[in-house]
Design an enzyme around this catalytic site. Structure first.
Site, PDB file in Angstrom:
ATOM      1  CB  SER A   1      -0.956  -0.044   1.182  1.00  0.00           C
ATOM      2  OG  SER A   1      -1.955   0.896   1.035  1.00  0.00           O
TER       3      SER A   1
ATOM      4  CG  ASP B   1      -6.201  -3.340  -3.885  1.00  0.00           C
ATOM      5  OD1 ASP B   1      -7.168  -2.897  -3.224  1.00  0.00           O
ATOM      6  OD2 ASP B   1      -5.084  -2.796  -3.913  1.00  0.00           O
TER       7      ASP B   1
ATOM      8  CG  HIS C   1      -4.905  -3.260  -0.250  1.00  0.00           C
ATOM      9  ND1 HIS C   1      -4.399  -2.438  -1.223  1.00  0.00           N
ATOM     10  CD2 HIS C   1      -4.418  -2.782   0.923  1.00  0.00           C
ATOM     11  CE1 HIS C   1      -3.641  -1.507  -0.673  1.00  0.00           C
ATOM     12  NE2 HIS C   1      -3.634  -1.703   0.634  1.00  0.00           N
TER      13      HIS C   1
END
Length: 545
Positions: A266, A457, A518
């Site tokens: 991320s 994601d 994710h």
């Protein structure tokens, strides 16, 4: 875990508060406000050019009140109680390490390790594995202290389950900015997970199966870390991470001889390239950095933001989440968004980068957030608050237990998985849209770089990550861009199992992982451990001399 959507949308979420709100409202007259808000912005950010002033006026017309509140809000210090030195098994003084000089091959004198370390100390506690039952391996926890700036970063180290004397060491970083890496430990790739009954449950696919792993709560005021001051940009955080690793390997030289890798996901797409660059900037170091790995990261917004609309509208391998009208609105907003990001890239200044974050997040991420679907997995609805995973509540409850905090030497009064104040600080420093991919070419000349992405994601989707890797300007650009995406087949099964796709050229590798959101290690634990082990084994690194 990334940025929660509340994070990604500090403005698109906190300001675009209602599900019926348009992506951007029409400008509204606020006669009482006059020019005062813009004058306040100028006081905070410095002199604004005419162009920047026009952009800020437009943004503030659309978000008149809550924007100023968000910019000027000052969070209270995190409550804590520092433990006496007598409670720690080891304390490494940075001033002692900085004072060590050695003689080079040519007889020249130089410091054993570079960088300013004299304000830092490292406190180490040997964690009794039987107390918590997270794993049976050797463990250490503690704090890196920046005494000059009252900053205290918490870490938790797990030795490899396999061959710790020879296996590599990995630093794991969750994103946010402002989310604890203990999320990665207990929700994704660590030795155990936490059940609803707040029991630890063994993870056979933990990444410490063949590597020792350090989980670090950074920047300060994240997780168990704390400070009366703050860190609000990636470069400042890099200095702290370099100090922590240097002092840790000084205390434990047996690990410093192993290969070292930095991995994360991320917003770690910002962190990791900068942290690696900081490490490599010191010619004399005790950190044997060999590669970096970024999963579902945010690294090059200019290349990645155009792929929010395709991912949300059925062009990323999964059915569309949004209506055709919402998709068209995102298309309509994209040119202005890209122009604002380009202005940020051109100046790298707050007055250009902050408006780009506000506008683009609201226009291109906001519609998805308001759909009620999980931004970390387009296959499911968001459950359990803004972070969308009820397991995070279980992890927080576990880490707030007095017995757990005592076993680890935690000094804060409470643990939370993500700190929205940190996210806001980074956003209003302009860090969100910074072009940190610019440091990657230098890294590629020094080490292998893996960019991997779970393909379900939305928030840091595989389309955008593939796009920025193929757009990166560096000597190997043409070779990498032309490289074919090939099936990634598991080697752990007799039958043929395709777990994703991979393209690689020289030191650069991009990997798409099928069925992963994710947080790939959570969704595809076996496949993630396999590609991780194969990467550490050098399967895709440049073998040329």
């Amino acid at each position: 875990m990334k940025s929660s959507l509340a994070l990604a949308l500090l403005v698109g979420g906190a300001i675009a508060s209602g599900p019926q709100q348009q992506v951007l409202r029409e400008p509204v007259d606020h006669p009482q406000a006059a020019e005062t808000p813009l004058q306040k912005i100028s006081d905070i950010f410095g002199h604004l050019s005419e162009q920047a002033g026009n952009v800020w006026e437009d943004v503030m017309d659309k978000f008149p009140d809550t924007l100023m509140d968000a910019i000027t809000q000052t969070p209270p210090p995190k409550k804590h109680n520092r433990r006496p030195d007598s409670e720690w098994d080891h304390i490494v003084r940075g001033s002692d390490v900085q004072a060590v000089w050695v003689e080079g091959d040519a007889g020249e004198k130089h410091r054993k390790v570079g960088g300013r370390l004299d304000t830092y100390d490292l406190r180490v506690k040997a964690v009794d594995p039987s107390n918590l039952g997270v794993d049976t391996v050797k463990q250490y926890s503690g704090y890196l202290d920046d005494n000059e700036n009252d900053k205290h970063l918490f870490y938790w180290f797990f030795e490899s389950r396999n061959d710790p004397k020879n296996d590599p060491v990995v630093l794991w970083l969750n994103g946010g900015p402002g989310c604890s890496s203990l999320t990665g430990l207990f929700l994704e790739l660590g030795p155990s997970s936490i059940t609803k009954q707040l029991k630890v449950e063994y993870n056979e696919f933990s990444w410490n199966s063949n590597a020792s792993v350090i989980f670090l709560d950074q920047p300060v005021n994240v997780g168990y870390s704390y400070s009366s001051s703050s860190v609000s940009n990636t470069q400042a955080a890099a200095k702290d991470v370099y100090a922590l690793l240097t002092l840790f390997f000084e205390q434990f030289p047996e690990y410093s001889r192993q290969d070292f890798h930095i991995a994360g996901e991320s917003y770690a797409g910002h962190y990791i390239p900068v942290f690696a660059s900081e490490i490599m900037s010191h010619s004399h170091r005790n950190i044997n950095l060999k590669s970096i790995l970024v999963g579902n990261g945010l690294t090059d917004p200019l290349s990645q933001y155009p792929h929010y609309r395709p991912m949300a509208c059925g062009e990323g391998g999964y059915p569309a989440v949004l209506s055709s009208s919402s998709c068209q609105a995102m298309d309509n907003a994209l040119p202005r968004c890209l122009a604002m990001i380009q202005a940020c890239y051109n100046t790298e200044s707050r007055w250009s980068c902050v408006p780009a974050s506000i506008y683009c997040n609201n226009a291109l991420i906001g519609p998805y957030q308001r759909s009620g679907m999980n931004p970390y997995d387009v296959r499911s609805k968001c459950e359990g608050g803004s972070l969308c995973y009820t397991q995070l509540d279980d992890i927080s409850k576990y880490l707030n237990r007095n017995a757990v905090m005592e076993s680890l030497g935690a000094e804060v009064s409470s643990y939370e998985s993500c700190n929205m104040d940190i996210n806001r600080n980074f956003l209003f420093q302009g860090d969100w849209m910074q072009p940190y991919m610019r440091v990657v070419p230098t890294l590629l000349a020094q080490m292998p770089v893996l960019i991997y992405a779970g393909d379900a994601d939305f928030i840091c989707n595989w389309l955008g990550n593939k796009a920025w890797t193929e757009a990166l300007e560096y000597p190997g650009h043409n070779e990498f861009a032309a490289a074919e995406m090939k099936n990634l087949t598991s080697q752990n099964h007799e039958d043929v199992r395709v777990i994703g796709q991979v393209k690689s050229a020289g030191n650069f590798t991009f990997m798409r992982l099928f069925g992963g959101g994710h947080m790939v290690p959570m969704d595809q634990p076996e496949a993630s451990l396999e590609f991780f082990n194969r990467w550490l084994g050098g399967e895709w690194s440049d073998k040329s001399p």
